[in-house]
Design a protein around this motif. Sequence first.
Motif, mmCIF file in Angstrom:
data_model
loop_
_atom_site.group_PDB
_atom_site.id
_atom_site.type_symbol
_atom_site.label_atom_id
_atom_site.label_comp_id
_atom_site.label_asym_id
_atom_site.label_seq_id
_atom_site.Cartn_x
_atom_site.Cartn_y
_atom_site.Cartn_z
ATOM 1 N N LEU A 57 0.720 -1.161 0.191
ATOM 2 C CA LEU A 57 -0.010 -0.215 0.132
ATOM 3 C C LEU A 57 0.956 1.237 0.024
ATOM 4 O O LEU A 57 0.258 2.466 -0.093
ATOM 5 N N SER A 58 2.227 1.028 0.048
ATOM 6 C CA SER A 58 3.001 2.167 -0.176
ATOM 7 C C SER A 58 3.100 2.536 -1.597
ATOM 8 O O SER A 58 3.674 3.451 -2.096
ATOM 9 N N ALA A 59 3.248 1.404 -2.265
ATOM 10 C CA ALA A 59 3.505 1.537 -3.576
ATOM 11 C C ALA A 59 2.059 2.125 -4.499
ATOM 12 O O ALA A 59 2.231 2.435 -5.536
ATOM 13 N N SER A 60 0.993 1.624 -4.075
ATOM 14 C CA SER A 60 -0.176 2.051 -4.346
ATOM 15 C C SER A 60 -1.381 2.316 -3.610
ATOM 16 O O SER A 60 -1.295 1.701 -2.518
ATOM 17 N N ALA A 61 -2.389 2.860 -4.030
ATOM 18 C CA ALA A 61 -3.348 3.157 -2.896
ATOM 19 C C ALA A 61 -4.262 2.128 -2.609
ATOM 20 O O ALA A 61 -4.644 2.095 -1.639
ATOM 21 N N TYR A 62 -4.435 1.055 -3.485
ATOM 22 C CA TYR A 62 -5.118 -0.086 -3.348
ATOM 23 C C TYR A 62 -4.162 -1.245 -3.578
ATOM 24 O O TYR A 62 -3.017 -1.315 -3.980
ATOM 25 N N LEU A 63 -4.671 -2.473 -3.204
ATOM 26 C CA LEU A 63 -3.666 -3.696 -3.160
ATOM 27 C C LEU A 63 -3.257 -4.008 -4.800
ATOM 28 O O LEU A 63 -2.023 -4.366 -4.906
ATOM 29 N N ARG B 195 -12.342 -6.329 14.869
ATOM 30 C CA ARG B 195 -13.363 -6.788 15.767
ATOM 31 C C ARG B 195 -12.667 -6.988 17.153
ATOM 32 O O ARG B 195 -13.579 -7.030 18.248
ATOM 33 N N SER B 196 -11.471 -7.415 17.155
ATOM 34 C CA SER B 196 -10.733 -7.934 18.335
ATOM 35 C C SER B 196 -9.752 -6.951 19.140
ATOM 36 O O SER B 196 -9.041 -7.146 19.557
ATOM 37 N N ASP B 197 -9.859 -5.525 18.384
ATOM 38 C CA ASP B 197 -9.209 -4.577 19.019
ATOM 39 C C ASP B 197 -7.707 -4.716 18.808
ATOM 40 O O ASP B 197 -7.003 -4.264 19.831
ATOM 41 N N PHE B 198 -7.164 -5.221 17.665
ATOM 42 C CA PHE B 198 -5.894 -5.210 17.396
ATOM 43 C C PHE B 198 -5.466 -4.018 16.952
ATOM 44 O O PHE B 198 -6.066 -3.415 15.854
ATOM 45 N N ASP B 199 -4.569 -3.402 17.540
ATOM 46 C CA ASP B 199 -4.097 -1.868 17.243
ATOM 47 C C ASP B 199 -3.031 -2.006 16.131
ATOM 48 O O ASP B 199 -2.273 -2.472 16.142
ATOM 49 N N ILE B 200 -3.463 -1.319 14.882
ATOM 50 C CA ILE B 200 -2.757 -1.358 13.596
ATOM 51 C C ILE B 200 -2.078 0.038 13.275
ATOM 52 O O ILE B 200 -1.503 0.305 12.100
ATOM 53 N N ALA B 201 -2.007 0.977 14.276
ATOM 54 C CA ALA B 201 -1.713 2.270 14.193
ATOM 55 C C ALA B 201 -0.021 2.183 13.456
ATOM 56 O O ALA B 201 0.077 3.369 12.801
ATOM 57 N N GLN B 202 0.627 1.195 13.829
ATOM 58 C CA GLN B 202 2.014 1.399 13.244
ATOM 59 C C GLN B 202 2.043 1.030 11.792
ATOM 60 O O GLN B 202 3.314 1.184 11.089
ATOM 61 N N TRP B 203 1.169 0.857 11.063
ATOM 62 C CA TRP B 203 1.208 0.500 9.738
ATOM 63 C C TRP B 203 0.139 1.595 9.100
ATOM 64 O O TRP B 203 -1.173 1.184 8.744
ATOM 65 N N PRO B 204 0.607 2.863 9.055
ATOM 66 C CA PRO B 204 -0.469 3.951 8.600
ATOM 67 C C PRO B 204 -1.134 3.934 7.300
ATOM 68 O O PRO B 204 -2.187 4.262 7.183
ATOM 69 N N LYS B 205 -0.321 3.185 6.573
ATOM 70 C CA LYS B 205 -0.933 3.217 4.974
ATOM 71 C C LYS B 205 -2.069 2.088 5.158
ATOM 72 O O LYS B 205 -3.131 2.115 4.334
ATOM 73 N N THR B 206 -1.839 1.108 5.865
ATOM 74 C CA THR B 206 -2.950 0.128 6.074
ATOM 75 C C THR B 206 -4.347 0.758 6.541
ATOM 76 O O THR B 206 -5.293 0.166 6.431
ATOM 77 N N VAL B 207 -4.019 1.505 7.784
ATOM 78 C CA VAL B 207 -5.042 2.002 8.592
ATOM 79 C C VAL B 207 -5.877 2.705 7.475
ATOM 80 O O VAL B 207 -7.234 2.600 7.500
ATOM 81 N N ALA B 208 -5.190 3.532 6.672
ATOM 82 C CA ALA B 208 -5.826 4.666 5.960
ATOM 83 C C ALA B 208 -6.788 3.519 4.718
ATOM 84 O O ALA B 208 -7.865 3.824 4.540
ATOM 85 N N TRP B 209 -5.986 2.524 4.387
ATOM 86 C CA TRP B 209 -6.446 1.762 3.232
ATOM 87 C C TRP B 209 -7.868 0.878 3.894
ATOM 88 O O TRP B 209 -8.766 1.023 3.295
ATOM 89 N N TYR B 210 -7.606 0.474 5.148
ATOM 90 C CA TYR B 210 -8.986 -0.197 5.687
ATOM 91 C C TYR B 210 -10.067 0.525 5.895
ATOM 92 O O TYR B 210 -11.178 0.368 5.681
ATOM 93 N N GLU B 211 -9.757 1.818 6.318
ATOM 94 C CA GLU B 211 -10.803 2.851 6.669
ATOM 95 C C GLU B 211 -11.700 3.286 5.277
ATOM 96 O O GLU B 211 -12.883 3.047 5.460
ATOM 97 N N THR B 212 -10.812 3.425 4.232
ATOM 98 C CA THR B 212 -11.408 3.823 3.088
ATOM 99 C C THR B 212 -12.204 2.521 2.722
ATOM 100 O O THR B 212 -13.287 2.553 2.120
#
Lengths: 209, 223
Positions: free
Chosen positions: B146-152, B173-190
């Motif tokens: 996700l650093s190379a492109s906006a989607y997979l 759902r199990s409250d796993f914190d993914i903050a240290q992967w910011p591109k993944t966070v942004a992608w998941y939210e979108t």
Amino acid sequence: MITLLGKAASRAGRCLWALEEAGIEYEHKPVDYAKGEAKTDSFRAINPNAKIPALTDGNVAMFESLAINLYIAQNYGKGSLWPDDAAGNSACQQWTLFAATELEPPSAARLVEFIFKTEENRSQEALDAAAEKTKAPLDALEATLRDRDYLTGDYFNVADLNVACVAEYLVRTKFALSSWPKVNDWITRCLARPAFAVMLDIKATEMAA
Amino acid sequence: MTIKIYGSLVSRATRNLWMLEELGVDYERIDLDWIKQENRSPDYLKINPAGQVPTLIDGDVTLSESLGINLYLAQKFGGGVLWPDDDAGQARCIQWSVWAAGELEPAVYPRVYEFVFKKAKDRDDALIVKLAERTLPLLDLMEGALSASAYLVGDAFSVADLNVAGVMEYLDRSDFDIAQWPKTVAWYETTYGRAANQKVQGERAPVAEAMLKRIVEHSRSEG
């Protein structure tokens, strides 16, 4: 031309089997994970997952052995490894995911006990747990094979290849398939194919080197 | 003929409902109550010998495996949109789907079991640590992609994103914190926040709550 990276004794063996079934020319680089060869920058440029196998073909670069096999079938096995109809195509994808999610976890757990551990270090508990989890997918295969010779119909295709290359772990670890006679007969036919024997030869040659 | 999806709103069928909503295809959902063992009825076992949900029926096509069903739906109804036109893009959609099933799901699904179905005191902490260790390199891989492109698969949303996000929801759902992967966070939210999925999740929420209560009661009654 297709280049397959990964030594035959790894999951790359599954893809070598598919390439041999397709009968196309390819280049094989026996990248060795245990020697750290998948962790190099040049390998990561092809497969950021840093695992084998990986495949390149023109501008295509991909990982996941079973997905690579679908790619090989779709692009080089039309009418043989890859059925001509939409229903057959989707069945191939379904069985591939079945292999990855249902069959691989217990089969791989068994392989770990048998191949990577000495007999006295083998965990009977792990083997029993794996055997228990193997029953449901074998029941599903048995029910499917009741009215046909192969998983999607009457001929061998990538669905059979992708499930058989995972079920092969059960055969290799001498898991008793006698309760699933149709599965036993089917896997015997799949593993008797000449392309599978070629893959085993490649593996034996690499291991002797 | 209308597409049929067997499975409830609290099952992996939601992945397929999300896809169907994305595609705007008509469908009928047939709920199967696993507590009542409706998924083990002789009629259902005829279409799904393993008694699992979901199953899709579309004319003469009968399919199981949620992520495989999504590939089928994308290929049939989502050409050029959810299913890319080029060989390389298609190969990567299948790659990410198999990866989601084979690598991601086994690392994240058992976590939901620990967090959603068990009380805090009954959780298997050693397993939770082991699962987290297994999850980290998977998130690193996604972050790289996700650093190379906006989607997979390039810069457009495809079945690859839907299939991976549909499994990643277990971390959410199990409250796993993914903050240290910011591109993944942004992608998941979108991705997860797409209107089609929000519609499904909105319908699911009250059903899931009621189901959880029943599971707790059921497990008590089983002693």
